[in-house]
Design a protein around this motif. Structure first.
Motif, short mmCIF file in Angstrom:
data_model
loop_
_atom_site.label_atom_id
_atom_site.label_comp_id
_atom_site.label_asym_id
_atom_site.label_seq_id
_atom_site.Cartn_x
_atom_site.Cartn_y
_atom_site.Cartn_z
N ALA A 120 0.83 -1.21 0.00
CA ALA A 120 0.00 0.00 0.00
C ALA A 120 0.86 1.25 0.00
O ALA A 120 1.96 1.28 0.55
N HIS A 121 0.33 2.29 -0.62
CA HIS A 121 0.95 3.62 -0.66
C HIS A 121 2.44 3.54 -1.02
O HIS A 121 3.31 4.06 -0.35
N THR A 122 2.70 2.83 -2.13
CA THR A 122 4.08 2.61 -2.60
C THR A 122 4.14 2.91 -4.09
O THR A 122 3.23 2.55 -4.84
N THR A 145 1.43 5.13 -7.95
CA THR A 145 1.47 4.90 -6.51
C THR A 145 0.17 4.24 -6.07
O THR A 145 -0.92 4.72 -6.39
N THR A 146 0.29 3.14 -5.34
CA THR A 146 -0.90 2.50 -4.79
C THR A 146 -1.54 3.39 -3.73
O THR A 146 -0.88 4.27 -3.16
N LEU A 147 -2.81 3.17 -3.47
CA LEU A 147 -3.55 4.03 -2.56
C LEU A 147 -3.19 3.75 -1.10
O LEU A 147 -2.67 2.69 -0.75
N ARG A 148 -3.47 4.73 -0.26
CA ARG A 148 -3.31 4.55 1.18
C ARG A 148 -4.34 3.55 1.69
O ARG A 148 -5.38 3.34 1.06
N GLY A 176 -2.88 1.40 10.03
CA GLY A 176 -2.97 0.92 8.67
C GLY A 176 -1.70 1.19 7.89
O GLY A 176 -0.64 1.48 8.46
N ALA A 177 -1.79 1.13 6.56
CA ALA A 177 -0.63 1.34 5.68
C ALA A 177 -0.75 2.69 4.98
O ALA A 177 -1.85 3.15 4.68
N GLY A 178 0.39 3.30 4.75
CA GLY A 178 0.39 4.59 4.07
C GLY A 178 -0.19 5.70 4.91
O GLY A 178 -0.88 6.59 4.40
N VAL A 179 0.09 5.70 6.21
CA VAL A 179 -0.53 6.68 7.10
C VAL A 179 0.34 7.92 7.28
O VAL A 179 -0.06 8.86 7.99
N ASN A 180 1.51 7.97 6.67
CA ASN A 180 2.37 9.13 6.81
C ASN A 180 1.77 10.34 6.10
O ASN A 180 1.37 10.26 4.93
N GLY A 181 1.69 11.48 6.80
CA GLY A 181 1.24 12.72 6.17
C GLY A 181 -0.26 12.83 5.97
O GLY A 181 -0.71 13.71 5.25
N LEU A 182 -1.04 11.97 6.58
CA LEU A 182 -2.50 12.10 6.48
C LEU A 182 -2.98 13.32 7.28
O LEU A 182 -2.44 13.62 8.35
N THR A 183 -3.98 13.99 6.78
CA THR A 183 -4.58 15.11 7.50
C THR A 183 -5.63 14.59 8.48
O THR A 183 -6.58 13.91 8.07
N VAL A 184 -5.43 14.90 9.75
CA VAL A 184 -6.38 14.51 10.80
C VAL A 184 -7.10 15.78 11.26
O VAL A 184 -6.46 16.77 11.60
N ALA A 185 -8.41 15.75 11.23
CA ALA A 185 -9.20 16.91 11.62
C ALA A 185 -9.82 16.70 13.00
O ALA A 185 -10.32 15.61 13.31
N ALA A 201 -9.62 22.29 14.06
CA ALA A 201 -8.17 22.23 13.87
C ALA A 201 -7.83 21.03 13.01
O ALA A 201 -8.60 20.05 12.93
N THR A 202 -6.67 21.10 12.35
CA THR A 202 -6.15 19.96 11.59
C THR A 202 -4.68 19.80 11.89
O THR A 202 -3.98 20.75 12.27
N VAL A 203 -4.19 18.59 11.71
CA VAL A 203 -2.77 18.28 11.90
C VAL A 203 -2.44 17.09 11.00
O VAL A 203 -3.35 16.33 10.63
N ARG A 204 -1.17 16.94 10.65
CA ARG A 204 -0.76 15.81 9.81
C ARG A 204 -0.08 14.74 10.66
O ARG A 204 0.67 15.05 11.58
N SER A 205 -0.35 13.49 10.33
CA SER A 205 0.28 12.38 11.05
C SER A 205 1.73 12.20 10.59
O SER A 205 2.10 12.58 9.47
N ASN A 206 2.55 11.60 11.47
CA ASN A 206 3.95 11.35 11.11
C ASN A 206 4.06 9.95 10.48
O ASN A 206 3.05 9.30 10.18
N LYS A 207 5.30 9.48 10.28
CA LYS A 207 5.50 8.21 9.59
C LYS A 207 4.83 7.05 10.32
O LYS A 207 4.41 6.06 9.68
N ALA A 208 4.76 7.14 11.63
CA ALA A 208 4.13 6.07 12.41
C ALA A 208 2.62 6.22 12.49
O ALA A 208 1.94 5.36 13.05
N GLY A 209 2.09 7.32 11.95
CA GLY A 209 0.66 7.59 12.06
C GLY A 209 0.28 8.39 13.26
O GLY A 209 -0.91 8.67 13.48
N ASP A 210 1.27 8.80 14.09
CA ASP A 210 0.97 9.55 15.30
C ASP A 210 0.65 11.01 14.98
O ASP A 210 1.21 11.59 14.03
#
Length: 212
Positions: A120-122, A145-148, A176-185, A201-210
């Motif tokens: 995923a997301h590759t 690129t495959t989807l997240r 899940g897979a491909g969670v880096n840089g997702l926008t969390v609202a 507010a919004t924030v982006r997740s890091n490589k681990a999804g945090d």
């Protein structure tokens, strides 16, 4: 164009060159002398020899987190042609699909090759390889690129109890897979809770999804 055959009683051999004929076509000919037509005869021109296959219009469609369908147009160029896709997660490729066959013909035909089991997301690199009696043709390398594939989200508050007007830290993880840089609202509903949730507010997740 009429030509003079000379004079005399003896048979005379004559010839004419005809240009601009089409390949693989039957033609009728006859000799006409002084208005008298000879017998009708036919001949067939030779077909064009096969040429190396042609490949064009590469595209990746129907993408999911783990699959895609790769399309192209392959011109067999008058010879039975086999083709396959080479692919990989780097430009060195390394994997390939089974061969498929196009019968001898002239003109491009659409082909479609499914890929499954992708990460995923590759970014996936790929090219088409076609082979016939005239040689081997490799297309340029394309990519997609495959989807997240997020599967869930967890949320935590600190502190979980605070005074009115105090500050609360909201954090969590996207799974899940491909969670880096997702926008969390972050959405909130305020008293008396009749207006529903509103984004605040919004924030982006890091490589681990945090996120926080």
């Amino acid at each position: 164009t009429p030509e003079a055959a000379g004079s005399g009683d003896a048979p005379l051999a004559v010839q004419a060159t005809i240009a601009g004929l089409s390949p693989a076509r039957t033609y009728h000919v006859r000799l006409v002398a002084n208005g008298v037509a000879g017998a009708d005869r036919t001949f067939t021109t030779a077909p064009l020899p096969p040429a190396v296959p042609g490949i064009s219009r590469l595209s990746a469609v129907d993408r999911t987190p783990t699959s895609a369908r790769l399309t192209a147009r392959v011109d067999a160029n008058r010879s039975e042609t086999s083709y396959h896709v080479e692919w990989g997660t780097t430009t060195r490729l390394g994997s390939r699909t089974p061969d498929a066959t196009i019968p001898a013909r002239d003109g491009g035909v659409p082909v479609s090759v499914p890929l499954a089991g992708l990460p995923a997301h590759t970014r996936i690199y790929w090219r088409v390889v076609a082979t016939n009696a005239a040689g081997v043709k490799r297309s340029g390398t394309a990519s997609f690129t495959t989807l997240r594939a997020p599967t869930g989200i967890t949320l935590g508050l600190f502190p979980d109890v605070t005074d009115w007007g105090g500050t609360v830290s909201v954090s969590g993880r996207v799974h899940g897979a491909g969670v880096n840089g997702l926008t969390v609202a972050l959405e909130q509903a305020t008293f008396p809770y009749t207006a529903g949730f509103q984004e605040v507010a919004t924030v982006r997740s890091n490589k681990a999804g945090d996120f926080r």
